[in-house]
Design a protein around this motif. Structure first.
Motif, PDB file in Angstrom:
ATOM      1  N   ARG A 151      45.068  32.564  48.848  1.00  0.00           N
ATOM      2  CA  ARG A 151      43.995  32.310  47.888  1.00  0.00           C
ATOM      3  C   ARG A 151      42.748  33.104  48.219  1.00  0.00           C
ATOM      4  NH1 ARG A 151      40.294  26.958  47.072  1.00  0.00           N
ATOM      5  NH2 ARG A 151      39.427  27.833  48.979  1.00  0.00           N
ATOM      6  N   ALA A 158      43.157  36.714  47.240  1.00  0.00           N
ATOM      7  CA  ALA A 158      43.130  36.809  45.778  1.00  0.00           C
ATOM      8  C   ALA A 158      41.711  36.661  45.238  1.00  0.00           C
ATOM      9  CB  ALA A 158      44.039  35.747  45.171  1.00  0.00           C
ATOM     10  N   LYS A 159      40.941  35.734  45.804  1.00  0.00           N
ATOM     11  CA  LYS A 159      39.562  35.556  45.348  1.00  0.00           C
ATOM     12  C   LYS A 159      38.764  36.836  45.525  1.00  0.00           C
ATOM     13  CE  LYS A 159      37.305  31.739  46.364  1.00  0.00           C
ATOM     14  NZ  LYS A 159      36.808  30.550  47.128  1.00  0.00           N
ATOM     15  N   ILE A 210      39.904  39.294  42.786  1.00  0.00           N
ATOM     16  CA  ILE A 210      39.415  38.894  41.463  1.00  0.00           C
ATOM     17  C   ILE A 210      37.929  39.208  41.326  1.00  0.00           C
ATOM     18  CG2 ILE A 210      38.979  36.894  39.985  1.00  0.00           C
ATOM     19  CD1 ILE A 210      41.610  35.702  41.156  1.00  0.00           C
ATOM     20  N   GLU A 260      49.560  32.511  37.689  1.00  0.00           N
ATOM     21  CA  GLU A 260      48.118  32.370  37.481  1.00  0.00           C
ATOM     22  C   GLU A 260      47.376  33.701  37.529  1.00  0.00           C
ATOM     23  OE1 GLU A 260      44.427  29.881  39.539  1.00  0.00           O
ATOM     24  OE2 GLU A 260      46.486  29.173  39.735  1.00  0.00           O
ATOM     25  N   TRP A 261      47.782  34.588  38.439  1.00  0.00           N
ATOM     26  CA  TRP A 261      47.017  35.827  38.666  1.00  0.00           C
ATOM     27  C   TRP A 261      47.672  37.070  38.082  1.00  0.00           C
ATOM     28  CZ3 TRP A 261      46.967  34.109  44.430  1.00  0.00           C
ATOM     29  CH2 TRP A 261      46.079  33.030  44.579  1.00  0.00           C
ATOM     30  N   GLN A 272      45.597  39.517  36.089  1.00  0.00           N
ATOM     31  CA  GLN A 272      44.640  40.306  36.877  1.00  0.00           C
ATOM     32  C   GLN A 272      45.319  41.419  37.665  1.00  0.00           C
ATOM     33  OE1 GLN A 272      44.377  36.848  36.933  1.00  0.00           O
ATOM     34  NE2 GLN A 272      42.238  36.263  36.813  1.00  0.00           N
TER      35      GLN A 272
END
Length: 254
Positions: free
Chosen positions: A126, A129-130, A133, A176-177, A180
């Motif tokens: 996570r 990924a943050k 993003i 979810e990603w 992106q």
């Protein structure tokens, strides 16, 4: 006629974070990614060992830098990842096992294994990924799972549970990603010869058992993971997300 072009397996200009990168599978992944052109942050709990690995990689002409990280420390891990990132590639090879019959599982052992293999892996993935993003960048996030994420094993109820969990959040995060451009996958090895598995390979009965399950008739080597990790990290795997690569010599084929 225009012939199709093979996608590049190169990682030039990419920044990779390899956690658990100071030994075994993680070290192999760090070397493989750096050899493919990436700048690799080698992370582990043992700072002295990390420093030695980075010195050796640098001496070999590879682009590497050290990072001390314990994925069980969630807040500190996220702070480090966000401060040092974004990372285009994550390879999480940090792992832990305490094998015992399920009826003898101690709560403390359950927590120790889960905090690294499941909770730590979840929040590390996570965190990377943050960072991606926030930077508006795509990326490839890879957790080293296990063939035991797809089968059961004696004395491995807790370990199997944590690895099945990794496969679950991999699929959910990939969904979810995906828009992106962030891909999330796992690599699921069989028994690999590393310093951590010396105890298993020193026991003739255990070696006979595992060789009876591996259809190729040999144990895995770190080098068996190096090609697959470069593939998943690269544009050659641009359409792969939410899935796993079994590097198990056919263990799960039957």
């Amino acid at each position: 006629m225009t012939l199709p072009q093979t996608p590049s397996f190169r990682l030039d200009g990419k920044r990779a974070l390899v956690v658990g990168g100071a030994s075994g599978i993680g070290l192999g992944c760090a070397v493989a990614l750096a050899d493919a052109g990436a700048e690799v942050a080698v992370a582990a709990r043992n700072g002295a060992r990390v420093g030695k690995v980075v010195d050796e990689m640098t001496a070999a002409g590879l682009n590497a830098l050290p990072m001390v990280m314990d994925v069980a420390e969630v807040a500190a891990t996220e702070a480090t990842v966000l401060a040092e990132g974004p990372f285009d590639v994550l390879v999480n090879a940090a792992g832990f096992a305490i094998h015992a019959p399920a009826v003898e599982t101690e709560e403390a052992d359950f927590d120790a294994v889960s905090n690294i293999n499941f909770k730590g892996a979840y929040f590390l993935t996570r965190a990377v990924a943050k960072g991606l993003i926030a930077a508006g960048k795509p990326g490839s996030l890879i957790n080293i799972s296990s063939q035991m994420a797809h089968v059961g094993g004696n004395d491995r109820a807790v370990y199997c549970a944590t690895k099945f969990a990794v496969e679950g959040f991999t699929k959910a995060m990939a969904i979810e990603w995906g828009k992106q451009g962030i891909r999330v996958n796992t690599i699921c090895p069989t028994f690999i010869r590393t310093p951590l598995t010396e105890v298993t390979f020193s026991d003739p009965d255990k070696v006979a058992w595992l060789l009876s399950k591996i259809k190729l008739g040999r144990a895995g080597e770190v080098s068996d993971i190096m090609g697959p990790v470069v593939y998943l990290a690269s544009d050659a795997a641009a359409m792969m997300t939410g899935t796993h690569m079994l590097i198990d010599g056919g263990w799960t084929a039957d």
